[in-house]
Scaffold this motif. Structure first.
Motif: not given
Length: 206
Positions: A142, A144, A168-169, A186, A189
């Protein structure tokens, strides 16, 4: 055992990559890998936590937070092998590390910070990212900030001709049994990676 500066002759025979710059509530799954804040980090050193956090600051500018339960081995001056568990890595600017100048954008790929796992090689392209390896060897990556390059590895650690760049993300997962494609999705969260070491607790007497 912890590597300490017991003498210049001893340290000159060991290739050092950085220092332990932070620890929090550490419990060791292998007591032989225990360490202390400020200890040197030699090439080949392994850390095995059942719980807690360790921060390693590499001399070349990377900060890595190991999140227990985790097993990690320092296998190069610019990276390591995550066999199981979670880590986050953040690359500081070279100009901020021991007065070094910023390196050119076309630096050799062998100088790039990289995390190897049983199923993937995650190479930093100037970023902050997290890597998680479960007990089956599957790798979750992942991003950031910035971007990373993720390449699938075979069971023998050989590079496969399957790779993607994550931004990113974005996130991806590479399973041991399916390495034909790398699907970018994605990032979740929910917070599962520790990106900053907690402040030391200072106890005062009334």
């Amino acid at each position: 055992p912890t590597t300490t500066a017991s003498g210049p002759d001893q340290l000159s025979q060991i290739e050092l990559v950085g220092r332990i710059s932070g620890m929090s509530r550490c419990r060791w799954s292998d007591p032989k890998t225990a360490t202390v804040v400020g200890a040197h980090v030699p090439l080949g050193r392994k850390y095995a936590l059942s719980s807690g956090l360790i921060e390693i600051t590499y001399d070349r500018g990377a900060k890595v937070i190991l999140q227990g339960p985790v097993t990690y081995e320092v296998e190069s001056l610019s990276g390591g092998y995550l066999s199981v568990g979670k880590l986050t890595a953040r690359l500081e600017k070279k100009s901020e590390v021991r007065g070094r100048r910023s390196e050119p954008a076309n630096q050799d790929s062998t100088d790039l910070f990289a995390i190897r796992t049983p199923t993937a090689l995650v190479t930093d392209l100037g970023t902050e990212f997290g890597v998680e390896v479960d007990t089956s060897g599957a790798t979750q990556s992942q991003v950031f900030r910035g971007s990373v390059k993720v390449r699938a590895l075979s069971a023998r650690g050989e590079n496969r001709e399957v790779e993607r760049v994550l931004h990113e993300n974005e996130s991806t997962r590479i399973d041991r049994d399916d390495q034909r494609t790398i699907l970018v999705v994605p990032a979740p969260k929910t917070v599962s990676f520790v990106r900053k070491m907690p402040e030391p607790t200072v106890k005062t007497l009334d």
